[in-house]
Design a protein around this motif. Structure first.
Motif, mmCIF file in Angstrom:
data_model
loop_
_atom_site.group_PDB
_atom_site.id
_atom_site.type_symbol
_atom_site.label_atom_id
_atom_site.label_comp_id
_atom_site.label_asym_id
_atom_site.label_seq_id
_atom_site.Cartn_x
_atom_site.Cartn_y
_atom_site.Cartn_z
ATOM 1 N N TYR A 196 13.766 -7.278 -10.173
ATOM 2 C CA TYR A 196 12.646 -7.189 -8.678
ATOM 3 C C TYR A 196 12.724 -8.268 -8.690
ATOM 4 C CZ TYR A 196 12.762 -1.484 -8.919
ATOM 5 O OH TYR A 196 13.326 -0.615 -8.745
ATOM 6 N N PRO A 197 13.433 -9.151 -9.030
ATOM 7 C CA PRO A 197 12.864 -11.015 -8.844
ATOM 8 C C PRO A 197 11.919 -11.292 -7.307
ATOM 9 C CG PRO A 197 14.726 -11.123 -8.968
ATOM 10 C CD PRO A 197 14.663 -9.497 -8.891
ATOM 11 N N ASP A 198 12.105 -10.664 -6.440
ATOM 12 C CA ASP A 198 11.554 -11.473 -5.015
ATOM 13 C C ASP A 198 10.512 -10.429 -4.951
ATOM 14 O OD1 ASP A 198 13.599 -12.579 -4.979
ATOM 15 O OD2 ASP A 198 14.843 -11.906 -2.757
ATOM 16 N N GLU A 199 10.610 -9.283 -5.298
ATOM 17 C CA GLU A 199 8.980 -8.582 -5.567
ATOM 18 C C GLU A 199 7.829 -9.107 -6.706
ATOM 19 O OE1 GLU A 199 11.685 -7.264 -5.784
ATOM 20 O OE2 GLU A 199 12.022 -5.463 -3.854
ATOM 21 N N ALA A 200 8.399 -9.583 -7.886
ATOM 22 C CA ALA A 200 7.966 -9.533 -8.411
ATOM 23 C C ALA A 200 7.146 -11.348 -7.977
ATOM 24 C CB ALA A 200 8.403 -10.915 -10.050
ATOM 25 N N ALA A 201 8.156 -11.836 -6.944
ATOM 26 C CA ALA A 201 7.125 -13.318 -6.121
ATOM 27 C C ALA A 201 6.324 -12.968 -5.336
ATOM 28 C CB ALA A 201 8.367 -14.015 -6.370
ATOM 29 N N ALA A 202 6.692 -11.453 -4.747
ATOM 30 C CA ALA A 202 5.244 -11.238 -3.347
ATOM 31 C C ALA A 202 4.228 -10.985 -4.422
ATOM 32 C CB ALA A 202 6.697 -10.440 -2.896
ATOM 33 N N PHE B 18 0.432 -1.110 0.101
ATOM 34 C CA PHE B 18 -0.232 0.481 -0.050
ATOM 35 C C PHE B 18 -0.016 1.218 -0.090
ATOM 36 C CE2 PHE B 18 -2.703 -3.112 2.549
ATOM 37 C CZ PHE B 18 -3.304 -3.438 1.585
ATOM 38 N N GLY B 19 2.777 1.033 0.220
ATOM 39 C CA GLY B 19 3.184 1.668 0.060
ATOM 40 C C GLY B 19 2.549 3.166 -1.071
ATOM 41 N N GLU B 20 4.295 4.080 -1.368
ATOM 42 C CA GLU B 20 3.687 5.097 -2.261
ATOM 43 C C GLU B 20 5.005 4.677 -3.357
ATOM 44 O OE1 GLU B 20 4.660 9.512 -3.261
ATOM 45 O OE2 GLU B 20 4.057 9.570 -1.478
ATOM 46 N N TYR B 21 4.669 4.163 -4.601
ATOM 47 C CA TYR B 21 6.138 4.495 -5.636
ATOM 48 C C TYR B 21 6.907 4.912 -5.265
ATOM 49 C CZ TYR B 21 7.973 1.385 -9.247
ATOM 50 O OH TYR B 21 8.863 0.211 -9.755
ATOM 51 N N THR B 22 7.987 4.854 -5.439
ATOM 52 C CA THR B 22 9.421 5.447 -5.007
ATOM 53 C C THR B 22 10.638 5.020 -5.889
ATOM 54 O OG1 THR B 22 9.959 5.400 -3.266
ATOM 55 C CG2 THR B 22 8.147 6.819 -2.863
ATOM 56 N N MET C 102 1.438 -0.692 -18.612
ATOM 57 C CA MET C 102 2.506 -0.915 -17.989
ATOM 58 C C MET C 102 3.164 0.796 -17.053
ATOM 59 S SD MET C 102 3.956 -3.253 -17.967
ATOM 60 C CE MET C 102 5.708 -3.604 -19.268
ATOM 61 N N VAL C 103 2.147 1.807 -16.862
ATOM 62 C CA VAL C 103 2.537 2.616 -15.820
ATOM 63 C C VAL C 103 2.963 1.930 -14.182
ATOM 64 C CG1 VAL C 103 2.588 5.159 -15.353
ATOM 65 C CG2 VAL C 103 1.906 4.008 -18.086
ATOM 66 N N VAL C 104 3.594 2.049 -14.429
ATOM 67 C CA VAL C 104 4.129 0.838 -12.477
ATOM 68 C C VAL C 104 3.899 2.114 -11.447
ATOM 69 C CG1 VAL C 104 4.768 -0.900 -14.102
ATOM 70 C CG2 VAL C 104 6.342 0.404 -12.498
ATOM 71 N N ASN C 105 4.412 3.454 -10.876
ATOM 72 C CA ASN C 105 4.377 4.086 -10.867
ATOM 73 C C ASN C 105 3.881 5.150 -10.303
ATOM 74 O OD1 ASN C 105 5.372 5.626 -13.087
ATOM 75 N ND2 ASN C 105 6.628 6.441 -12.080
ATOM 76 N N LEU C 106 1.811 5.665 -11.126
ATOM 77 C CA LEU C 106 1.721 6.582 -11.020
ATOM 78 C C LEU C 106 -0.006 5.969 -10.363
ATOM 79 C CD1 LEU C 106 2.843 8.851 -13.551
ATOM 80 C CD2 LEU C 106 2.903 9.057 -10.764
ATOM 81 N N ILE C 107 -0.658 6.280 -9.932
ATOM 82 C CA ILE C 107 -1.994 5.472 -9.504
ATOM 83 C C ILE C 107 -3.061 6.746 -10.600
ATOM 84 C CG2 ILE C 107 -4.030 5.961 -7.855
ATOM 85 C CD1 ILE C 107 -2.106 6.288 -5.865
ATOM 86 N N PRO C 108 -3.528 6.205 -10.890
ATOM 87 C CA PRO C 108 -4.834 6.360 -12.566
ATOM 88 C C PRO C 108 -5.418 7.594 -11.722
ATOM 89 C CG PRO C 108 -4.794 4.258 -11.853
ATOM 90 C CD PRO C 108 -4.217 4.441 -11.541
ATOM 91 N N SER C 109 -5.456 8.575 -12.820
ATOM 92 C CA SER C 109 -6.064 9.763 -12.830
ATOM 93 C C SER C 109 -7.533 9.333 -12.475
ATOM 94 C CB SER C 109 -5.211 10.400 -12.750
ATOM 95 O OG SER C 109 -5.692 11.264 -13.947
ATOM 96 N N SER D 114 12.921 4.404 -4.471
ATOM 97 C CA SER D 114 13.792 3.878 -4.108
ATOM 98 C C SER D 114 12.745 2.264 -3.616
ATOM 99 C CB SER D 114 14.361 4.483 -2.470
ATOM 100 O OG SER D 114 13.095 5.306 -1.893
ATOM 101 N N ALA D 115 11.723 2.385 -3.778
ATOM 102 C CA ALA D 115 10.868 1.850 -2.879
ATOM 103 C C ALA D 115 9.446 1.497 -4.021
ATOM 104 C CB ALA D 115 10.184 2.439 -1.525
ATOM 105 N N VAL D 116 9.803 0.267 -4.500
ATOM 106 C CA VAL D 116 8.288 -0.063 -5.145
ATOM 107 C C VAL D 116 7.010 -0.595 -4.511
ATOM 108 C CG1 VAL D 116 9.888 -0.606 -6.733
ATOM 109 C CG2 VAL D 116 9.338 -2.511 -5.478
ATOM 110 N N SER D 117 5.973 -0.245 -5.068
ATOM 111 C CA SER D 117 4.775 -0.357 -4.112
ATOM 112 C C SER D 117 4.191 -0.733 -5.196
ATOM 113 C CB SER D 117 4.328 0.745 -3.996
ATOM 114 O OG SER D 117 2.706 -0.157 -3.478
ATOM 115 N N ILE D 118 2.969 -2.065 -5.095
ATOM 116 C CA ILE D 118 1.879 -2.759 -6.130
ATOM 117 C C ILE D 118 0.564 -1.675 -5.687
ATOM 118 C CG2 ILE D 118 3.096 -4.927 -6.413
ATOM 119 C CD1 ILE D 118 1.661 -6.374 -4.956
ATOM 120 N N PHE D 119 0.610 -0.356 -5.221
ATOM 121 C CA PHE D 119 -0.649 -0.774 -5.074
ATOM 122 C C PHE D 119 -1.615 0.274 -5.994
ATOM 123 C CE2 PHE D 119 -3.497 3.207 -3.054
ATOM 124 C CZ PHE D 119 -4.173 2.506 -2.553
#
Lengths: 249, 284
Positions: free
Chosen positions: B249-255, B54-58, B221-228, B60-65
């Motif tokens: 980010y293979p582990d994030e892919a697995a998560a 649920f975090g913000e995609y920055t 595939m815009v992974v970092n922005l919440i669609p408006s 340094s840190a990815v997010s699937i929100f």
């Protein structure tokens, strides 16, 4: 209401299932149709509420009047006809919903919305079908949880809720046990005080028990139609005699 | 002994050999499934965190929100389109065309063919129509409509099956009470078929969630922005897996796979559960 049929012919495709049938059915009586399988008795019954309209390739000629109204006239609303001419089928077919909703289906179809009014119709219909005492505590339960005999009386109550003048019954007890059958026969004797009943039956004892008049159909023809007593005690046609004495069929 | 002479030693060996072959194949199948699940869990579970979910995609840190939002909107768009269109089509074919005739046959073959087309072909169609011809660019709406077209044949087919399973006695009973055809269909037949239809719709949602090929070509595939809005490009959970795996980010892919897996399992449980619940309420 009186039913009057003249020169009725019916074809399924090329096959003629009914041949030149003339018949008058009197008000407030039970009329039984008997005859061997495939003789056309059910087909004839289903003309009276126009259920044959649904069959592909079915062609009907003749004149058909119920209470003086031509049921095949363009101005006749088939839905109102079916409201006036109720039907009970061979296999009990309660809808997969509550007992209450089953009974309320026809009144709701014809615009009854008020709960008090619906409650009254539901209770009244179930009482008339002598099943109120058995189901009054579980009106909100599914109708599919009832026994076969109860389901069939529910279907009768459901038809009564539309306030019909005529009730068509297509072998209504052939799927039921003797006790349920007895209950439905008793019910028919009561109901004929207020409406016309036409029943198709394979069971000749049943016809003698409940019917005022009986019609014998054979190979698409109406062979004999008379009071039940006369038809079973001294039939005039040889084929009727052979059938009721069990020589064929 | 009689039986020995009839079957013979050779064929008996063959038969018991076939039995062991069956056992072996079963073990291989189960092992493959377990291996997939185990591998995903082993690599992914450690990365499941509030930030990832649920975090913000920055940088340094990815997010699937954003993918949650995107997936949810895709489901809404596709279901809103495909469910009514599919159900009404099936009603027409079964209740009005009586499920026979040349036209029904042609439509049936078309639906079955559509169901068998590789989803990338749907994706290409969506790309050419929505992205290029309509000039929407990559968008949730284009992706959602393409998904709707993809699940339409599935919904039509399963609704048809459910309608055909409704006993004719219900239809006759309703018509004989003076209810017209339309009232019979919508008050009696469709409610009787509801459990099957609801199950089919939920399983179709499962297909939407799992789909990636269609979305690669339509969603952007815009992974970092919440669609408006629905016309914004976006991403979905399945696309995130592809993106993470191919961008280091293979582990994030697995998560993300763990999340997707859980959602599909939940949906399947919901499908059977709701189906049963509806049936029980109808008293079956």
């Amino acid at each position: 209401m009186n039913i009057s049929v003249r020169n009725c012919n019916l074809w399924y495709g090329d096959f003629q299932a009914l041949k030149n049938i003339n018949m008058d059915i009197s008000n407030r009586e039970v009329t039984a149709f008997i005859g061997p399988s495939g003789c056309g008795k059910s087909t004839f019954l289903k003309i009276l509420n126009r259920m044959n309209d649904l069959v592909d390739g079915c062609r009907i000629t003749g004149s058909f009047h119920i209470g003086g109204v031509d049921i095949f006239d363009k101005s006749t609303d088939v839905n109102l006809l079916r409201k006036k001419v109720g039907m009970v089928f061979q296999k009990p077919n309660p809808f997969p919903m509550s007992i209450y909703d089953n009974i309320a289906f026809a009144p709701r179809t014809f615009g009854v919305r008020k709960k008090a009014e619906l409650d009254r119709i539901v209770e009244d219909s179930l009482r008339r079908a002598s099943i109120w005492d058995e189901v009054k505590d579980r009106l909100k339960k599914s109708a599919l949880g009832m026994s076969g005999g109860q389901q069939q009386r529910l279907c009768i109550a459901r038809a009564l809720a539309a306030n019909p003048d005529i009730l068509l019954m297509d072998e209504p007890t052939s799927a039921l046990d003797p006790i349920s059958t007895g209950k439905i026969e008793a019910l028919m004797s009561e109901l004929k005080q207020e409406l016309t009943i036409v029943i198709v039956t394979h069971n000749m004892q049943q016809a003698t028990r409940i019917a005022d008049k009986t019609a014998f159909f054979y190979l698409g023809e109406l062979i004999e139609y008379d009071t039940t007593e006369k038809l079973f005690s001294c039939p005039t046609d040889r084929r009727t005699e052979n059938y009721i004495t069990g020589r064929f069929g | 002994m009689n039986s020995k002479r009839e079957t013979g030693r050779g064929s008996r060996t063959l038969f018991s050999g076939l039995k062991y072959l069956c056992i072996l194949c079963t073990v291989v199948s189960v092992a493959a499934l377990v291996a997939v699940v185990f591998y995903i869990l082993k690599n992914g579970i450690g990365k499941l965190s509030w930030q990832l979910l649920f975090g913000e995609y920055t940088g340094s840190a990815v997010s699937i929100f954003p993918a949650f939002i995107g997936t949810l909107r895709l489901i809404v768009i596709a279901v809103l389109i495909a469910v009514p269109v599919g159900i009404f089509s099936a009603v027409y074919l079964v209740e009005y065309m009586n499920n026979k005739g040349k036209l029904v046959k042609v439509i049936r073959i078309a639906a079955e063919t559509l169901a068998g087309i590789p989803s990338i072909v749907y994706g290409l169609f969506g790309y050419l129509i929505f992205v290029r011809t309509f000039q929407w660019g990559y968008s949730l709406l284009g992706g959602g409509i393409t998904l709707a077209i993809m699940i339409l044949p599935v919904i039509i087919r399963s609704t048809e099956e459910s309608l055909l399973a409704v006993p004719d006695g219900f239809r006759e009973g309703s018509l004989a009470l003076g209810a017209g055809k339309v009232r019979t269909i919508f008050r009696i037949v469709l409610p009787s078929a509801a459990s099957g239809i609801v199950t089919a719709v939920i399983l179709a949602v499962g297909r939407i969630i799992s789909e990636s090929a269609v979305l690669i070509l339509t969603l952007g595939m815009v992974v970092n922005l919440i669609p408006s809005s629905v016309l914004s490009p976006g991403t979905s959970l399945a696309l995130d897996i592809y993106y993470f795996a191919s961008h280091g980010y293979p582990d994030e892919a697995a998560a993300t796979s763990v999340v997707l897996l859980l959602m599909v399992i939940l949906l399947n449980l919901l499908a059977t559960g709701l189906g049963k619940l509806i049936k029980r309420r109808q008293g079956e």
